[in-house]
Design a protein around this motif. Structure first.
Motif, mmCIF file in Angstrom:
data_model
loop_
_atom_site.group_PDB
_atom_site.id
_atom_site.type_symbol
_atom_site.label_atom_id
_atom_site.label_comp_id
_atom_site.label_asym_id
_atom_site.label_seq_id
_atom_site.Cartn_x
_atom_site.Cartn_y
_atom_site.Cartn_z
ATOM 1 N N LEU A 163 0.610 -1.495 0.223
ATOM 2 C CA LEU A 163 -0.370 -0.054 -0.067
ATOM 3 C C LEU A 163 1.060 1.615 -0.127
ATOM 4 C CD1 LEU A 163 -2.985 0.863 0.193
ATOM 5 C CD2 LEU A 163 -2.444 1.044 2.166
ATOM 6 N N ILE A 164 2.011 0.754 0.864
ATOM 7 C CA ILE A 164 2.660 2.531 0.704
ATOM 8 C C ILE A 164 3.810 2.770 -0.943
ATOM 9 C CG2 ILE A 164 5.463 3.304 2.179
ATOM 10 C CD1 ILE A 164 4.170 2.113 4.004
ATOM 11 N N GLY A 165 3.867 1.323 -1.222
ATOM 12 C CA GLY A 165 4.054 1.105 -2.363
ATOM 13 C C GLY A 165 3.436 1.632 -3.666
ATOM 14 N N LEU A 166 2.102 1.830 -4.136
ATOM 15 C CA LEU A 166 1.460 2.426 -4.615
ATOM 16 C C LEU A 166 1.000 3.555 -3.862
ATOM 17 C CD1 LEU A 166 -1.426 -0.485 -4.880
ATOM 18 C CD2 LEU A 166 0.083 0.377 -6.125
ATOM 19 N N PHE A 167 1.089 4.241 -3.236
ATOM 20 C CA PHE A 167 1.090 5.571 -2.801
ATOM 21 C C PHE A 167 2.157 6.353 -3.362
ATOM 22 C CE2 PHE A 167 -2.404 4.765 0.059
ATOM 23 C CZ PHE A 167 -3.220 6.127 0.526
ATOM 24 N N GLN A 168 3.451 5.799 -3.292
ATOM 25 C CA GLN A 168 4.893 6.162 -3.808
ATOM 26 C C GLN A 168 4.531 6.587 -5.062
ATOM 27 O OE1 GLN A 168 7.399 7.100 -1.164
ATOM 28 N NE2 GLN A 168 8.496 5.388 -2.617
ATOM 29 N N CYS A 169 4.247 5.808 -6.274
ATOM 30 C CA CYS A 169 3.597 6.465 -7.578
ATOM 31 C C CYS A 169 3.144 6.787 -7.715
ATOM 32 C CB CYS A 169 2.764 4.782 -8.536
ATOM 33 S SG CYS A 169 2.990 3.506 -8.445
ATOM 34 N N ALA A 170 2.395 8.028 -7.017
ATOM 35 C CA ALA A 170 1.918 9.322 -6.525
ATOM 36 C C ALA A 170 2.944 10.193 -6.835
ATOM 37 C CB ALA A 170 0.632 9.424 -5.744
ATOM 38 N N ALA A 171 3.945 10.088 -6.221
ATOM 39 C CA ALA A 171 4.896 10.811 -5.279
ATOM 40 C C ALA A 171 6.177 11.237 -7.409
ATOM 41 C CB ALA A 171 6.502 10.245 -4.970
ATOM 42 N N LEU A 172 5.796 10.166 -8.578
ATOM 43 C CA LEU A 172 6.564 10.271 -9.688
ATOM 44 C C LEU A 172 5.694 11.412 -10.170
ATOM 45 C CD1 LEU A 172 6.433 6.830 -10.961
ATOM 46 C CD2 LEU A 172 8.775 8.102 -10.021
ATOM 47 N N LEU A 173 4.333 12.276 -9.410
ATOM 48 C CA LEU A 173 4.523 13.540 -10.256
ATOM 49 C C LEU A 173 5.301 14.650 -9.225
ATOM 50 C CD1 LEU A 173 0.351 12.872 -10.208
ATOM 51 C CD2 LEU A 173 2.144 12.518 -12.486
ATOM 52 N N PRO A 174 5.684 15.800 -10.005
ATOM 53 C CA PRO A 174 6.575 16.516 -9.498
ATOM 54 C C PRO A 174 5.819 17.388 -8.395
ATOM 55 C CG PRO A 174 6.497 17.287 -12.057
ATOM 56 C CD PRO A 174 5.948 15.846 -11.340
ATOM 57 N N GLY A 175 6.203 17.862 -7.145
ATOM 58 C CA GLY A 175 5.448 18.507 -6.479
ATOM 59 C C GLY A 175 5.093 18.056 -5.289
ATOM 60 N N THR A 176 4.924 16.416 -5.895
ATOM 61 C CA THR A 176 3.809 15.722 -5.020
ATOM 62 C C THR A 176 4.428 15.631 -3.614
ATOM 63 O OG1 THR A 176 2.468 14.644 -6.583
ATOM 64 C CG2 THR A 176 2.231 13.415 -4.262
ATOM 65 N N SER A 177 5.894 15.198 -3.475
ATOM 66 C CA SER A 177 6.598 14.747 -2.429
ATOM 67 C C SER A 177 7.075 13.458 -1.489
ATOM 68 C CB SER A 177 6.326 15.756 -1.230
ATOM 69 O OG SER A 177 7.038 14.747 -0.405
ATOM 70 N N ARG A 178 7.335 12.987 -2.073
ATOM 71 C CA ARG A 178 7.898 10.903 -1.673
ATOM 72 C C ARG A 178 7.702 10.885 -0.574
ATOM 73 N NH1 ARG A 178 10.900 8.703 0.620
ATOM 74 N NH2 ARG A 178 12.278 9.790 1.088
ATOM 75 N N SER A 179 8.646 12.278 0.264
ATOM 76 C CA SER A 179 8.096 12.302 2.171
ATOM 77 C C SER A 179 6.501 11.821 2.187
ATOM 78 C CB SER A 179 9.198 13.013 2.596
ATOM 79 O OG SER A 179 8.416 12.276 3.196
ATOM 80 N N LEU A 180 6.037 13.347 1.531
ATOM 81 C CA LEU A 180 4.805 13.119 1.927
ATOM 82 C C LEU A 180 4.031 11.290 1.339
ATOM 83 C CD1 LEU A 180 1.771 14.365 2.822
ATOM 84 C CD2 LEU A 180 2.114 15.368 0.185
ATOM 85 N N ALA A 181 3.804 11.255 0.687
ATOM 86 C CA ALA A 181 2.928 9.713 0.132
ATOM 87 C C ALA A 181 3.674 8.550 0.503
ATOM 88 C CB ALA A 181 3.754 9.356 -2.331
ATOM 89 N N ALA A 182 4.962 8.620 1.405
ATOM 90 C CA ALA A 182 5.307 7.257 1.689
ATOM 91 C C ALA A 182 4.232 7.699 3.375
ATOM 92 C CB ALA A 182 6.706 7.338 1.958
ATOM 93 N N LEU A 183 4.473 8.653 3.547
ATOM 94 C CA LEU A 183 3.921 9.079 4.657
ATOM 95 C C LEU A 183 2.802 9.088 5.535
ATOM 96 C CD1 LEU A 183 6.113 12.699 6.043
ATOM 97 C CD2 LEU A 183 5.921 10.314 7.276
ATOM 98 N N VAL A 184 1.917 9.412 4.032
ATOM 99 C CA VAL A 184 0.549 9.173 4.218
ATOM 100 C C VAL A 184 0.438 7.665 3.689
ATOM 101 C CG1 VAL A 184 -1.793 9.470 2.302
ATOM 102 C CG2 VAL A 184 -0.029 11.638 3.185
ATOM 103 N N GLY A 185 1.007 6.904 3.298
ATOM 104 C CA GLY A 185 0.955 5.493 3.177
ATOM 105 C C GLY A 185 1.098 4.764 4.085
ATOM 106 N N GLY A 186 1.633 5.612 5.134
ATOM 107 C CA GLY A 186 2.257 4.506 6.165
ATOM 108 C C GLY A 186 1.107 4.630 7.078
#
Length: 285
Positions: A163-186
């Protein structure tokens, strides 16, 4: 590939500082780097894109140093001497795979169409609203690993890691934030805020390391020829120092204040950049 012979040493240092300060905060390092490049008047080239990815090695060094005990546990797990370490390492790899595979498919279209300031500004705003929503509904700032606000890393399941990995896919869009995606997924996977923060750091080691290795192998010789080793070294060291400060700050800050202030920061930055774009002070492309 266009070379960056015009990149001064102070510009390399500044880009390294921006990378290190923002990489592990939920504010998007890519967005901040692109904004910094616009403000400096640096043209976007494949060489510059490779440079800002390669200097992420500095951020990796910072996390390796600050989390050396946890990293050593992962190493013992890989060597078959720590079952808990091996289990956590497997979860990190699982969380890494979706974005890695998806990134190979969308990297070029994203870089071609979504690396302008308007898409980044929109992502900043949406991410800010998400953080504010999580702050109202999510765990308390003072929760600790395994505390009442959520579970610790040891409880992360295979499903949660994916699930965290799927959220990470959104971080490929610039401005989203890899850290934000991982935190929300977690958090969605049931982790405490403290555990989600730590997992985002550990996942970043693999994600950033793979990206830096890919860019380094692809463009390393050309970057060294065009920039020289001093600029790359300066950018990497600046990123390492800034990331060490940033990671320490994030851990302390979230224990007391949670994620809401980062949401307000993203909204404020989005409003500022949108205003500058509308007034023609900044160019969107």
């Amino acid at each position: 590939m266009a070379l960056l012979a015009t990149l001064d040493l102070w510009e390399a240092l500044l880009l390294g500082l921006v990378e290190g300060l923002t990489e592990f905060l939920p504010v998007s390092s890519t967005g901040h780097l692109l904004l910094t490049q616009r403000l400096l008047g640096l043209p976007r080239t494949p060489a510059l894109d490779a440079f800002v990815v390669v200097i992420q090695l500095g951020a990796i060094l910072a996390v390796l140093g600050l989390y050396r005990t946890r990293v050593a546990q992962l190493g013992r797990g890989l060597a078959g001497r720590d079952p808990a370490g091996l289990r956590l390492l497997a979860r990190i790899v699982l969380a890494f795979l979706p974005a890695a595979l998806f990134g190979l498919l969308v990297e070029r279209p994203v870089e071609r169409h979504l690396y302008g300031l308007w898409p980044i500004t929109a992502a900043w705003a949406l991410g800010g609203l998400l953080l504010l929503a999580l702050a109202k509904r999510g765990p308390r700032p003072a929760d600790d690993e395994g505390g009442r606000g959520g579970q610790g890393l040891a409880a992360l399941s295979v499903r949660g890691a994916l699930l965290i990995g799927l959220f990470q896919c959104a971080a490929l869009l610039p401005g989203t934030s890899r850290s934000l995606a991982a935190l929300v997924g977690g958090l969605v996977a049931g982790l405490s805020l403290a555990a989600a923060v730590e997992f985002s750091f550990l996942l970043g080691l693999l994600t950033l390391g793979a990206a830096a290795l890919w860019k380094g192998l692809s463009h390393g010789p050309a970057l060294l020829e065009g920039l020289g080793a001093p600029a790359l070294l300066a950018g990497t060291l600046a990123a390492a120092v800034a990331a060490a400060l940033s990671v320490s700050f994030l851990v302390r800050w979230t224990r007391r204040h949670g994620l809401a202030p980062f949401g307000w920061y993203r909204l404020g930055l989005a409003a500022l950049v949108a205003s500058l774009l509308a007034l023609g002070v900044l160019e969107a492309a």
